[in-house]
Write a protein that holds these residues in place. Structure first.
Motif, PDB file in Angstrom:
ATOM      1  N   GLU A   9      -5.121  10.138   8.609  1.00  0.00           N
ATOM      2  CA  GLU A   9      -6.136   9.302   9.247  1.00  0.00           C
ATOM      3  C   GLU A   9      -5.448   8.288  10.165  1.00  0.00           C
ATOM      4  OE1 GLU A   9     -10.091   6.933   8.001  1.00  0.00           O
ATOM      5  OE2 GLU A   9      -8.283   6.348   6.932  1.00  0.00           O
ATOM      6  N   GLU A 164      -9.801  -0.876  13.173  1.00  0.00           N
ATOM      7  CA  GLU A 164     -10.967  -0.068  12.787  1.00  0.00           C
ATOM      8  C   GLU A 164     -11.224   1.133  13.683  1.00  0.00           C
ATOM      9  OE1 GLU A 164     -13.493  -3.539  10.498  1.00  0.00           O
ATOM     10  OE2 GLU A 164     -14.126  -2.987  12.517  1.00  0.00           O
ATOM     11  N   ARG A 206      -2.045   7.402   8.235  1.00  0.00           N
ATOM     12  CA  ARG A 206      -1.855   7.437   6.776  1.00  0.00           C
ATOM     13  C   ARG A 206      -2.479   8.723   6.261  1.00  0.00           C
ATOM     14  NH1 ARG A 206      -6.222   2.674   5.075  1.00  0.00           N
ATOM     15  NH2 ARG A 206      -7.971   3.595   6.186  1.00  0.00           N
ATOM     16  N   GLY A 209      -7.205   9.489   2.415  1.00  0.00           N
ATOM     17  CA  GLY A 209      -7.433   9.078   1.035  1.00  0.00           C
ATOM     18  C   GLY A 209      -6.529   7.938   0.599  1.00  0.00           C
ATOM     19  N   ARG A 210      -5.463   7.697   1.328  1.00  0.00           N
ATOM     20  CA  ARG A 210      -4.591   6.595   0.922  1.00  0.00           C
ATOM     21  C   ARG A 210      -5.092   5.294   1.515  1.00  0.00           C
ATOM     22  NH1 ARG A 210       1.790   6.304   1.989  1.00  0.00           N
ATOM     23  NH2 ARG A 210       1.128   5.030   3.749  1.00  0.00           N
ATOM     24  N   GLU A 211      -5.052   4.238   0.705  1.00  0.00           N
ATOM     25  CA  GLU A 211      -5.604   2.979   1.176  1.00  0.00           C
ATOM     26  C   GLU A 211      -4.603   2.180   2.011  1.00  0.00           C
ATOM     27  OE1 GLU A 211      -8.081  -0.664  -0.844  1.00  0.00           O
ATOM     28  OE2 GLU A 211      -8.053   1.322  -1.782  1.00  0.00           O
ATOM     29  N   LYS A 212      -3.362   2.214   1.578  1.00  0.00           N
ATOM     30  CA  LYS A 212      -2.331   1.411   2.250  1.00  0.00           C
ATOM     31  C   LYS A 212      -2.090   1.939   3.670  1.00  0.00           C
ATOM     32  CE  LYS A 212       2.320  -0.348   1.170  1.00  0.00           C
ATOM     33  NZ  LYS A 212       3.068   0.139   2.334  1.00  0.00           N
TER      34      LYS A 212
END
Ligand code: ADP
Ligand code: MG
Length: 485
Positions: A9, A164, A206, A209-212
């Motif tokens: 992403e 964003e 990233r 699914g990964r937040e960081k």
């Protein structure tokens, strides 16, 4: 590659510098006119001579507040200035006066379309006031870098977005929206080619699914919206390929090479502490009170979104409303036009039809369009009243008015012999003559062959020399035929 890209992403944030169109600089009385002879708009304050003191240009505060209101930001009451120190040849003071911990606008958002055309809000982190540097010129003298300090001290607003954006298209749409906004607000000309709108892009990727967030790279030096989009697309691919091949993205500042369509390393990114920010000792904090904000709000020019909503309420479709508000000048002409006519749909059609195609043809802005909105409104009225046909109004009459905009449309229509016969008395003669010419056809019509109406109409039009109002004529022909039954 497409498959692999799907596993990542992109995360993108934009920093935009808007050069304000104030008459004088941010902290001195130097003029700011674009294109002046180099180094003719530079006084001792811009040069940072010892003993000189900066003074805040109140217009900069007003413009920042305007933009803040338009972007739904919270406006800060107590505004401090900070020094950002760095050595650069085109920064004569050795520091830039900016805002560090107390940006004038905080939060807020801008509404854009995402890549699928759906509405999306982009939140803003902050908008702060600062000053521009001078300009180094590398391509005139083969041996030396030349410096033009006219730009040193010209006011800027830096708009920092939250990370964003998810693709280059969204960034493109956001830039277009921002440019539209600053033009409507009349705080900047928004020209990217002249450097009044500059954009730095921060990009990371990233795994889905990964937040960081991943490590970001900053790309500078793009001179068009398309190039911003291309730089983002290129950088996303580069980073994903790097990670997939076992490498690691490092924090860097890169530059976009438009000819190759790729980005190249400029330098390792410096951190904020390298700039030794400290409170600007030569400027008092500026206090922005509620009543000041309300005053600016009351005097805010119309915003594109407001006009868009207004036109939707007037019954125009989304397409028309967004085309009409694309440029402020077009919207203002339309505003003027609908103050003279209530036929909004016709008004929109006129702007987007004959007016726009004339402007496109002549590569002309609507400010230079010769026919007044009032006269276009008169043309609309004449068509609605059946006095002239739409094609005569938007064709011959339109062209004649462009040639000689002082003419009165009603007189013009008479002189050009374009007045339609809609007066029933005169038309009725033609109707009777047409029916008398084809007695058998009248019988056939009465027997049910309603398609013959076209034949009678054709005859009426011919007899009137093309000047019969078709709507009125058709009604009369049908009435007459009914009578004969
Ligand atoms: P810096 O301290 O490097 O200037 P900031 O936190 O001030 O970084 O952010 C600068 C811009 O970068 C902002 O527009 C922000 O949204 C964006 N940004 C921050 N972190 C990331 C990231 N990991 N990936 C992409 N953009 C980011
Ligand atoms: Mg930053």
């Amino acid at each position: 590659m497409e498959d692999i890209l799907k596993n990542y992403e992109p995360v993108i944030g934009l920093e935009i510098h808007v050069q304000l169109n104030t008459l004088s600089k941010a902290y001195s009385s130097d003029a700011t006119e674009y294109g002046a002879m180099p180094n003719t708009q530079v006084n001792m304050i811009s040069l940072g001579h010892p003993g000189t003191l900066p003074r805040v240009n109140e217009k900069v505060i007003e413009y920042a507040v305007r933009l803040g209101i338009a972007c739904n930001c919270t406006i800060r009451e107590r505004n401090e200035y900070a020094r950002k120190n760095y050595f650069y040849a085109d920064l004569p003071k050795g520091y830039q006066i900016t805002q560090d911990t107390t940006p004038i606008c905080n939060g807020g958002y801008v509404e854009i379309k995402d890549a699928d055309g759906k509405d999306k809000k982009i939140h803003l982190t902050r908008i702060h006031m600062e000053e521009d540097s001078g300009k180094s010129i590398h391509d005139i003298d083969p041996f030396n870098t030349l410096i033009d300090l006219n730009r040193a001290g010209v006011p800027l607003l830096e708009i920092v977005s939250e990370p964003e954006f998810r693709n280059g298209q969204e960034a493109y749409n956001y830039l277009a929206e921002m440019r539209k906004l600053v033009r409507y607000l009349d705080i900047s000309d928004g020209n990217m080619e002249e450097g009044s709108l500059r954009c730095d892009v921060n990009i990371s990727v990233r795994p889905v699914g990964r937040e960081k967030f991943g490590t970001k790279v900053e790309v500078k030096n793009m001179n068009s919206f398309r190039n911003v989009q291309k730089a983002i697309d290129y950088e996303i691919k580069r980073q994903v390929e790097l990670i997939e091949s076992g490498g690691e993205v490092v924090q860097q500042t890169r530059t976009f090479d438009a000819a190759r369509g790729s980005t190249m390393v400029l330098r390792a990114k410096e951190d904020a502490h390298d700039y030794r920010y400290f409170p600007e000792p030569d400027l008092q904090p500026v206090i922005v009170r509620e009543d000041y904000i309300s005053r600016v709000k009351d005097n805010l020019p119309p915003l594109p979104k407001e006009l868009f909503n207004k036109y939707r309420e007037l019954g125009l479709n989304e397409y028309d409303a967004s085309l009409l508000t694309e440029s402020k000048e077009v919207a203002l002409y339309f505003e003027n036009l609908i103050s003279h006519t209530g036929n909004y749909k016709a008004a929109a059609n006129w702007i987007m039809g004959p007016v726009k195609s004339y402007l496109n043809d002549k590569a002309m802005h609507i400010e230079a369009f010769p026919i007044t909105a009032e006269k276009i409104a008169q043309l609309i009225e004449m068509v609605d009243a059946g006095k002239v046909s739409n094609s005569a109004a938007s064709g011959e009459m339109f062209r004649a008015l462009i040639e000689n905009p002082d003419q009165d449309p009603a007189t013009l229509a008479k002189e050009m012999n374009l007045i339609q016969e809609s007066d029933a008395g005169a038309l009725m003669e033609h109707v009777h003559a047409a029916l008398a010419k084809y007695p058998e056809k009248v019988e056939e019509y009465k027997a049910g062959k309603k398609g013959l109406l076209g034949l009678f109409m054709g005859e009426v039009m011919k007899l009137s020399g093309g000047k019969a109002d078709p709507k009125v004529a058709s009604k009369l022909v049908q009435q007459e035929l009914e009578k004969q039954q």
